[in-house]
Design a protein around this motif. Structure first.
Motif, short mmCIF file in Angstrom:
data_model
loop_
_atom_site.label_atom_id
_atom_site.label_comp_id
_atom_site.label_asym_id
_atom_site.label_seq_id
_atom_site.Cartn_x
_atom_site.Cartn_y
_atom_site.Cartn_z
N ASP A 140 0.83 -1.29 0.10
CA ASP A 140 -0.07 0.01 0.04
C ASP A 140 0.74 1.15 -0.03
O ASP A 140 0.48 2.25 -0.49
CB ASP A 140 -0.92 -0.09 1.20
N MET A 141 2.06 1.28 0.46
CA MET A 141 2.81 2.27 0.67
C MET A 141 3.84 2.51 -0.20
O MET A 141 4.28 3.56 -0.74
CB MET A 141 3.33 2.56 1.90
N LYS A 142 4.37 1.52 -0.89
CA LYS A 142 5.47 1.46 -1.57
C LYS A 142 5.11 0.91 -3.02
O LYS A 142 5.92 1.07 -3.96
CB LYS A 142 6.67 0.50 -1.12
N GLY A 143 3.66 0.34 -3.27
CA GLY A 143 3.45 0.00 -4.59
C GLY A 143 3.85 -1.30 -5.27
O GLY A 143 3.81 -1.74 -6.33
N TYR A 144 4.18 -2.16 -4.43
CA TYR A 144 4.89 -3.58 -4.82
C TYR A 144 3.76 -4.41 -5.12
O TYR A 144 2.69 -4.37 -4.43
CB TYR A 144 5.83 -4.17 -4.01
N SER A 145 3.95 -5.25 -6.33
CA SER A 145 2.79 -6.27 -6.47
C SER A 145 2.86 -7.48 -5.56
O SER A 145 4.08 -7.36 -5.02
CB SER A 145 2.90 -6.76 -7.93
N HIS A 146 1.77 -8.11 -5.57
CA HIS A 146 1.94 -9.38 -4.76
C HIS A 146 2.90 -10.37 -5.04
O HIS A 146 3.64 -11.19 -4.05
CB HIS A 146 0.42 -10.03 -4.76
N ARG A 147 3.15 -10.28 -6.47
CA ARG A 147 4.37 -11.28 -6.89
C ARG A 147 5.71 -10.67 -6.51
O ARG A 147 6.38 -11.52 -5.94
CB ARG A 147 4.16 -11.23 -8.59
N GLU A 148 5.83 -9.46 -6.44
CA GLU A 148 7.05 -8.78 -6.01
C GLU A 148 7.28 -9.20 -4.52
O GLU A 148 8.29 -9.54 -4.03
CB GLU A 148 7.21 -7.30 -6.52
N ILE A 149 6.22 -8.69 -3.70
CA ILE A 149 6.16 -9.02 -2.50
C ILE A 149 6.61 -10.67 -2.03
O ILE A 149 7.32 -10.83 -1.12
CB ILE A 149 4.89 -8.52 -1.64
N ALA A 150 5.81 -11.44 -2.66
CA ALA A 150 5.95 -12.88 -2.50
C ALA A 150 7.67 -13.24 -2.57
O ALA A 150 7.99 -14.01 -1.86
CB ALA A 150 5.03 -14.01 -3.36
N GLU A 151 8.17 -12.82 -3.83
CA GLU A 151 9.49 -13.06 -4.12
C GLU A 151 10.43 -12.61 -3.12
O GLU A 151 11.33 -13.05 -2.62
CB GLU A 151 9.64 -12.69 -5.53
N LEU A 152 9.96 -11.09 -2.69
CA LEU A 152 11.01 -10.48 -1.56
C LEU A 152 11.15 -11.02 -0.39
O LEU A 152 11.90 -11.34 0.26
CB LEU A 152 10.42 -9.19 -1.46
N LEU A 153 9.89 -11.55 0.12
CA LEU A 153 9.75 -12.34 1.31
C LEU A 153 9.91 -13.72 1.41
O LEU A 153 9.77 -14.40 2.43
CB LEU A 153 8.44 -11.94 1.90
N GLN A 154 10.14 -14.20 0.10
CA GLN A 154 10.04 -15.52 -0.14
C GLN A 154 8.89 -16.45 0.54
O GLN A 154 9.02 -17.29 1.39
CB GLN A 154 11.31 -16.28 0.66
N VAL A 155 7.72 -15.92 0.04
CA VAL A 155 6.37 -16.70 0.53
C VAL A 155 5.68 -16.70 -0.61
O VAL A 155 6.14 -16.23 -1.52
CB VAL A 155 5.76 -15.87 1.56
N SER A 156 4.47 -17.59 -0.74
CA SER A 156 3.63 -17.83 -2.02
C SER A 156 2.86 -16.26 -1.98
O SER A 156 2.75 -15.55 -1.06
CB SER A 156 2.51 -18.72 -1.88
N ARG A 157 2.42 -16.07 -3.21
CA ARG A 157 1.68 -15.10 -3.64
C ARG A 157 0.33 -14.89 -2.88
O ARG A 157 0.03 -13.96 -2.01
CB ARG A 157 1.20 -14.90 -5.00
N SER A 158 -0.22 -16.20 -2.53
CA SER A 158 -1.42 -16.27 -1.65
C SER A 158 -1.36 -16.01 -0.35
O SER A 158 -2.04 -15.36 0.38
CB SER A 158 -2.16 -17.82 -1.65
N THR A 159 0.01 -16.32 0.17
CA THR A 159 0.29 -15.67 1.56
C THR A 159 0.45 -14.33 1.63
O THR A 159 -0.01 -13.66 2.63
CB THR A 159 1.62 -16.47 1.92
N SER A 160 1.03 -13.50 0.57
CA SER A 160 1.29 -12.06 0.46
C SER A 160 -0.19 -11.43 0.62
O SER A 160 -0.70 -10.81 1.49
CB SER A 160 1.80 -11.66 -0.65
N GLU A 161 -1.05 -12.06 -0.25
CA GLU A 161 -2.52 -11.66 -0.11
C GLU A 161 -3.32 -11.73 1.10
O GLU A 161 -4.04 -10.95 1.26
CB GLU A 161 -3.29 -12.31 -1.40
N GLY A 162 -3.13 -12.88 1.56
CA GLY A 162 -3.69 -13.26 2.93
C GLY A 162 -3.33 -12.47 4.01
O GLY A 162 -4.10 -11.94 4.94
N ARG A 163 -1.87 -12.23 4.00
CA ARG A 163 -1.47 -11.37 5.21
C ARG A 163 -1.92 -9.85 4.84
O ARG A 163 -2.45 -8.99 5.83
CB ARG A 163 0.09 -11.32 5.09
#
Length: 178
Positions: A140-163
């Motif tokens: 929300d503040m830096k504009g990363y996509s869920h795909r980028e967040i998942a890659e960055l945090l080494q989690v699945s995209r659905s985990t990013s979305e759920g969080r």
């Protein structure tokens, strides 16, 4: 704003350990990288430490940079990972010393102020568990996509979305259901 040609030249120079290229990259990106580190660590001192670590390690880490992609987002991702690593090491140190202020002694925002007061929002963000706060900041503040967040945090995209879903629900409760 840095041109892509200049960015590529500076990246090549940094890969070779060219101090002037590293200095130019610092001058160009330090403010936005500091902002990323500060948002994640919530501390100027910690953000400075993270920024220092990122730029000291840049000659080595930049070798993994894909030169076909823009440098800025890659540097922000490197900084976010460094900030998260810093937080994990700080958490371990705090667990060892285990000195914290009890929640009931912490200052609460006054109900007379509008909910959108930045201090209230910052406190609400601070109340989130680290893994949820990180996703809110990155999405929300830096504009990363869920795909980028998942890659960055080494989690699945659905985990990013759920969080993000859970974090927003907690933030709504904190900000609007008082």
């Amino acid at each position: 704003m840095i041109t892509s040609a200049r960015e590529r030249r500076l990246a090549r120079g940094a890969m070779r350990g060219d101090q002037q290229a590293l200095r130019s990259l610092y001058e160009e990106y330090s403010e936005q990288l500091f902002a990323v580190a500060y948002r994640l660590t919530e501390s100027s001192a910690d953000a400075r430490d993270v920024l220092h670590d990122v730029f000291c390690g840049l000659p080595g880490t930049i070798r993994r940079f894909d030169r076909k992609r823009p440098l800025g987002p890659w540097l922000r991702a490197v900084t976010a990972r460094a900030a998260l690593k810093h937080l994990r090491s700080e958490r371990r140190r705090r667990e060892i010393s285990s000195v914290s202020i009890p929640h009931e002694l912490q200052a609460e925002p006054s109900p007379e102020f509008p909910v959108l007061n930045s201090i209230v929002v910052e406190r609400a963000l601070s109340s989130l568990p680290q893994e949820l706060r990180t996703v809110v900041i990155l999405k929300d503040m830096k504009g990363y996509s869920h795909r980028e967040i998942a890659e960055l945090l080494q989690v699945s995209r659905s985990t990013s979305e759920g969080r993000l879903y859970k974090a927003r629900k907690l933030l709504r409760a904190e900000l609007f259901e008082r």
